[in-house]
Design a protein around this motif. Structure first.
Motif, PDB file in Angstrom:
ATOM      1  N   SER A 143       0.976  -1.432   0.006  1.00 42.00           N
ATOM      2  CA  SER A 143       0.230  -0.470   0.301  1.00 42.00           C
ATOM      3  C   SER A 143       0.930   1.601  -0.247  1.00 42.00           C
ATOM      4  O   SER A 143       0.530   2.223  -0.322  1.00 42.00           O
ATOM      5  CB  SER A 143      -1.057  -0.009   1.448  1.00 42.00           C
ATOM      6  OG  SER A 143      -0.032   0.235   1.946  1.00 42.00           O
ATOM      7  N   ILE A 144       2.058   0.953   0.660  1.00 40.24           N
ATOM      8  CA  ILE A 144       2.626   2.317   0.243  1.00 40.24           C
ATOM      9  C   ILE A 144       4.385   2.064  -0.516  1.00 40.24           C
ATOM     10  O   ILE A 144       4.363   3.353  -0.423  1.00 40.24           O
ATOM     11  CB  ILE A 144       3.199   2.908   1.824  1.00 40.24           C
ATOM     12  CG1 ILE A 144       4.683   1.338   2.283  1.00 40.24           C
ATOM     13  CG2 ILE A 144       2.568   2.419   3.214  1.00 40.24           C
ATOM     14  CD1 ILE A 144       5.301   1.712   3.813  1.00 40.24           C
ATOM     15  N   ILE A 145       3.636   1.272  -1.629  1.00 43.55           N
ATOM     16  CA  ILE A 145       5.806   0.792  -2.264  1.00 43.55           C
ATOM     17  C   ILE A 145       5.961   1.902  -3.228  1.00 43.55           C
ATOM     18  O   ILE A 145       6.369   2.347  -3.849  1.00 43.55           O
ATOM     19  CB  ILE A 145       5.311  -0.268  -2.656  1.00 43.55           C
ATOM     20  CG1 ILE A 145       6.676  -0.887  -3.575  1.00 43.55           C
ATOM     21  CG2 ILE A 145       4.406  -0.816  -3.871  1.00 43.55           C
ATOM     22  CD1 ILE A 145       7.844  -0.684  -2.944  1.00 43.55           C
ATOM     23  N   HIS A 146       4.499   2.712  -3.467  1.00 44.38           N
ATOM     24  CA  HIS A 146       4.571   3.938  -4.992  1.00 44.38           C
ATOM     25  C   HIS A 146       4.653   5.202  -4.162  1.00 44.38           C
ATOM     26  O   HIS A 146       3.961   5.944  -4.929  1.00 44.38           O
ATOM     27  CB  HIS A 146       3.265   3.368  -5.461  1.00 44.38           C
ATOM     28  CG  HIS A 146       1.870   3.743  -4.949  1.00 44.38           C
ATOM     29  ND1 HIS A 146       1.303   2.923  -4.458  1.00 44.38           N
ATOM     30  CD2 HIS A 146       0.822   4.637  -4.481  1.00 44.38           C
ATOM     31  CE1 HIS A 146       0.386   3.708  -3.525  1.00 44.38           C
ATOM     32  NE2 HIS A 146      -0.626   4.136  -3.889  1.00 44.38           N
ATOM     33  N   LYS A 147       4.838   5.194  -3.062  1.00 44.28           N
ATOM     34  CA  LYS A 147       5.145   6.503  -2.017  1.00 44.28           C
ATOM     35  C   LYS A 147       4.100   7.210  -2.527  1.00 44.28           C
ATOM     36  O   LYS A 147       4.001   8.269  -2.559  1.00 44.28           O
ATOM     37  CB  LYS A 147       6.645   7.120  -3.272  1.00 44.28           C
ATOM     38  CG  LYS A 147       7.738   6.902  -1.972  1.00 44.28           C
ATOM     39  CD  LYS A 147       8.348   7.202  -2.926  1.00 44.28           C
ATOM     40  CE  LYS A 147       9.551   6.587  -2.730  1.00 44.28           C
ATOM     41  NZ  LYS A 147      11.336   7.829  -3.583  1.00 44.28           N
ATOM     42  N   PRO A 148       2.813   6.920  -2.032  1.00 44.61           N
ATOM     43  CA  PRO A 148       1.344   8.040  -1.505  1.00 44.61           C
ATOM     44  C   PRO A 148       1.567   8.855  -1.160  1.00 44.61           C
ATOM     45  O   PRO A 148       2.442   9.227   0.302  1.00 44.61           O
ATOM     46  CB  PRO A 148       0.502   6.529  -1.125  1.00 44.61           C
ATOM     47  CG  PRO A 148       1.557   5.927  -0.226  1.00 44.61           C
ATOM     48  CD  PRO A 148       2.614   5.543  -0.591  1.00 44.61           C
ATOM     49  N   GLN A 149       0.809   9.742  -1.697  1.00 45.86           N
ATOM     50  CA  GLN A 149       0.737  10.894  -0.717  1.00 45.86           C
ATOM     51  C   GLN A 149      -0.065  11.248   0.127  1.00 45.86           C
ATOM     52  O   GLN A 149       0.015  11.946   1.340  1.00 45.86           O
ATOM     53  CB  GLN A 149       0.022  12.756  -1.940  1.00 45.86           C
ATOM     54  CG  GLN A 149       1.097  12.925  -2.801  1.00 45.86           C
ATOM     55  CD  GLN A 149       0.827  13.952  -3.943  1.00 45.86           C
ATOM     56  OE1 GLN A 149      -0.292  14.772  -3.412  1.00 45.86           O
ATOM     57  NE2 GLN A 149       1.228  13.938  -4.959  1.00 45.86           N
ATOM     58  N   LEU A 150      -1.332  10.068  -0.351  1.00 43.50           N
ATOM     59  CA  LEU A 150      -2.370  10.291   0.582  1.00 43.50           C
ATOM     60  C   LEU A 150      -2.619   8.464   1.563  1.00 43.50           C
ATOM     61  O   LEU A 150      -2.474   7.725   0.460  1.00 43.50           O
ATOM     62  CB  LEU A 150      -3.695  10.633   0.743  1.00 43.50           C
ATOM     63  CG  LEU A 150      -5.171  10.486   0.947  1.00 43.50           C
ATOM     64  CD1 LEU A 150      -4.850  11.511   2.483  1.00 43.50           C
ATOM     65  CD2 LEU A 150      -6.207  10.858   0.530  1.00 43.50           C
ATOM     66  N   LEU A 151      -2.832   8.717   2.771  1.00 43.64           N
ATOM     67  CA  LEU A 151      -2.566   6.830   2.907  1.00 43.64           C
ATOM     68  C   LEU A 151      -3.714   6.387   3.832  1.00 43.64           C
ATOM     69  O   LEU A 151      -3.367   6.884   5.058  1.00 43.64           O
ATOM     70  CB  LEU A 151      -0.793   6.087   4.041  1.00 43.64           C
ATOM     71  CG  LEU A 151      -1.021   5.105   4.223  1.00 43.64           C
ATOM     72  CD1 LEU A 151      -0.819   3.620   3.024  1.00 43.64           C
ATOM     73  CD2 LEU A 151       0.536   4.700   4.908  1.00 43.64           C
ATOM     74  N   ILE A 152      -4.857   5.859   3.174  1.00 41.54           N
ATOM     75  CA  ILE A 152      -5.587   5.117   4.409  1.00 41.54           C
ATOM     76  C   ILE A 152      -4.900   4.061   5.261  1.00 41.54           C
ATOM     77  O   ILE A 152      -4.798   2.808   4.501  1.00 41.54           O
ATOM     78  CB  ILE A 152      -6.903   5.608   3.658  1.00 41.54           C
ATOM     79  CG1 ILE A 152      -7.131   6.990   3.153  1.00 41.54           C
ATOM     80  CG2 ILE A 152      -7.937   5.404   5.283  1.00 41.54           C
ATOM     81  CD1 ILE A 152      -8.979   6.986   2.797  1.00 41.54           C
ATOM     82  N   GLN A 178       8.057  12.553   5.952  1.00 42.24           N
ATOM     83  CA  GLN A 178       8.605  12.407   4.604  1.00 42.24           C
ATOM     84  C   GLN A 178       7.379  13.048   3.585  1.00 42.24           C
ATOM     85  O   GLN A 178       7.539  13.162   2.922  1.00 42.24           O
ATOM     86  CB  GLN A 178       8.834  11.390   3.989  1.00 42.24           C
ATOM     87  CG  GLN A 178       9.645  10.236   3.953  1.00 42.24           C
ATOM     88  CD  GLN A 178       9.673   8.877   3.810  1.00 42.24           C
ATOM     89  OE1 GLN A 178       9.021   8.458   2.396  1.00 42.24           O
ATOM     90  NE2 GLN A 178      10.363   7.755   4.598  1.00 42.24           N
ATOM     91  N   GLY A 179       6.160  13.875   4.787  1.00 42.48           N
ATOM     92  CA  GLY A 179       5.319  14.760   4.194  1.00 42.48           C
ATOM     93  C   GLY A 179       3.289  14.118   4.112  1.00 42.48           C
ATOM     94  O   GLY A 179       3.575  14.510   3.108  1.00 42.48           O
ATOM     95  N   THR A 180       3.846  12.620   4.104  1.00 42.60           N
ATOM     96  CA  THR A 180       2.638  11.875   4.152  1.00 42.60           C
ATOM     97  C   THR A 180       1.860  11.896   4.681  1.00 42.60           C
ATOM     98  O   THR A 180       1.612  11.876   5.601  1.00 42.60           O
ATOM     99  CB  THR A 180       2.638   9.979   4.083  1.00 42.60           C
ATOM    100  OG1 THR A 180       4.251   9.750   2.955  1.00 42.60           O
ATOM    101  CG2 THR A 180       1.536   9.332   3.399  1.00 42.60           C
ATOM    102  N   THR A 181       0.358  12.830   3.672  1.00 43.96           N
ATOM    103  CA  THR A 181      -1.087  12.444   4.979  1.00 43.96           C
ATOM    104  C   THR A 181      -1.526  11.492   5.510  1.00 43.96           C
ATOM    105  O   THR A 181      -1.617  10.558   4.639  1.00 43.96           O
ATOM    106  CB  THR A 181      -1.631  13.447   4.380  1.00 43.96           C
ATOM    107  OG1 THR A 181      -1.157  14.530   3.584  1.00 43.96           O
ATOM    108  CG2 THR A 181      -3.325  13.448   5.033  1.00 43.96           C
ATOM    109  N   ILE A 182      -2.070  11.121   6.754  1.00 46.82           N
ATOM    110  CA  ILE A 182      -1.957  10.142   6.890  1.00 46.82           C
ATOM    111  C   ILE A 182      -3.657   9.601   7.274  1.00 46.82           C
ATOM    112  O   ILE A 182      -3.471  10.507   8.647  1.00 46.82           O
ATOM    113  CB  ILE A 182      -1.462   8.868   7.913  1.00 46.82           C
ATOM    114  CG1 ILE A 182       0.235   8.376   7.163  1.00 46.82           C
ATOM    115  CG2 ILE A 182      -1.583   7.697   8.283  1.00 46.82           C
ATOM    116  CD1 ILE A 182       1.575   8.051   8.034  1.00 46.82           C
TER     117      ILE A 182
END
Length: 298
Positions: A143-152, A178-182
């Motif tokens: 779910s995070i391998i593609h470096k998402p900006q928004l992670l749920i 790293q700036g990801t919104t979670i």
């Protein structure tokens, strides 16, 4: 920034989410908490544009979520699901490729996360051979391998032992840096309290509170008082402002209606015996959660 404006979702005659509004700032960790059936997963699916709201609007960076590039989102659903006959490496690369990333770029990122989650030796193992905890870590990496900006993350700690839960918490904090919104939900209030900047407490689809955890504790009113001295539980129960007395290993824990009541209690106990401990603290998030949703009757 994620914004929900008066969002409502109905399934026939069932009101799953009712007039929900909140904002999540970029790079923030936001908790969406509530009992089973409170509307958390439905809210996640609307943010992901997998379900349309019955009314209201959801925005991401000033645009409707329907216009959002899905390659910018990562999602770990509560319902776990992987391809059992794929290796760990192939499983994760598949999801990365589906998000438009190149294989060479993904392999470098994959090595980092496998090491981070202590899965390097499982790289070529079939996912069906992994323990439940390791399967969950693989799905998280996917779910995070593609470096998402928004992670749920929907119940990401479910089934994890304390060591693996610690690895996950470290990973979440690293992604925040790293700036990801979670956005995540969890029934473990201690994890929410450790990680979240702000939260929304849901009950039957409605917000009971939205804001910072610190402000929730300060404004809640009730507090805990830990005390150790020559007193009985029955004696302490009779003091003004005491709602509940719980025996502990080293004394008693008193639930007070208001922290102002502690002053009168302090005068009483210091006049009537030597006290070894007198410590006042806000209720934990778990205690407030139980009280808010009606599980703690005090």
């Amino acid at each position: 920034m994620v914004k929900l404006h008066s969002v409502t979702k109905k399934y026939n005659n069932v009101l799953a989410v009712n007039n929900l509004s909140f904002e999540i700032k970029p790079g923030e960790i936001f908790g969406l908490i509530g009992q089973n059936g409170a509307g958390k997963t439905t809210t996640f699916r609307m943010i992901l544009n997998l379900l349309p709201p019955t009314s209201g609007q959801i925005d991401w960076k000033g645009k409707k979520v329907s216009e959002l590039n899905r390659n910018h989102i990562g999602y770990l659903p509560e319902e776990r699901g992987m391809y059992p006959k794929l290796t760990v490496e192939d499983q994760i690369l598949l999801f990365g490729r589906l998000h438009g990333k190149k294989k060479a770029e993904l392999k470098k990122e994959l090595s980092y996360w496998l090491e981070k989650f202590e899965l390097t030796d499982k790289r070529k193992a079939l996912t069906e051979t992994l323990s439940k905890g390791n399967q969950q870590k693989v799905q998280l990496i996917a779910s995070i391998i593609h470096k998402p900006q928004l992670l749920i993350l929907d119940e990401p700690f479910s089934g994890l032992d304390p060591i693996n839960a610690g690895l996950l918490k470290d990973a979440i904090l690293s992604l925040k840096e790293q700036g990801t919104t979670i956005i995540f939900s969890s029934h473990r209030m201690d994890h929410v309290e450790e990680l979240c900047d702000h939260l929304c407490l849901l009950k039957k689809g409605e917000s009971l509170y939205t804001g910072s955890i610190e402000m929730l504790k300060k404004s809640y009113g009730k507090v805990n008082l830990s005390i150790n001295g020559p007193f009985s539980a029955d004696e302490l129960k009779k003091l003004n402002g005491v709602v509940k007395v719980t025996s502990e290993k080293n004394g008693y824990r008193l639930l007070l209606k208001d922290e102002k009541d502690a002053r009168e209690i302090f005068h009483y106990v210091t006049k009537n015996g030597f006290i070894e401990k007198f410590s006042l603290e806000y209720l934990s998030l778990e205690e407030i959660f139980k009280d808010k949703v009606g599980e703690l009757h005090v």
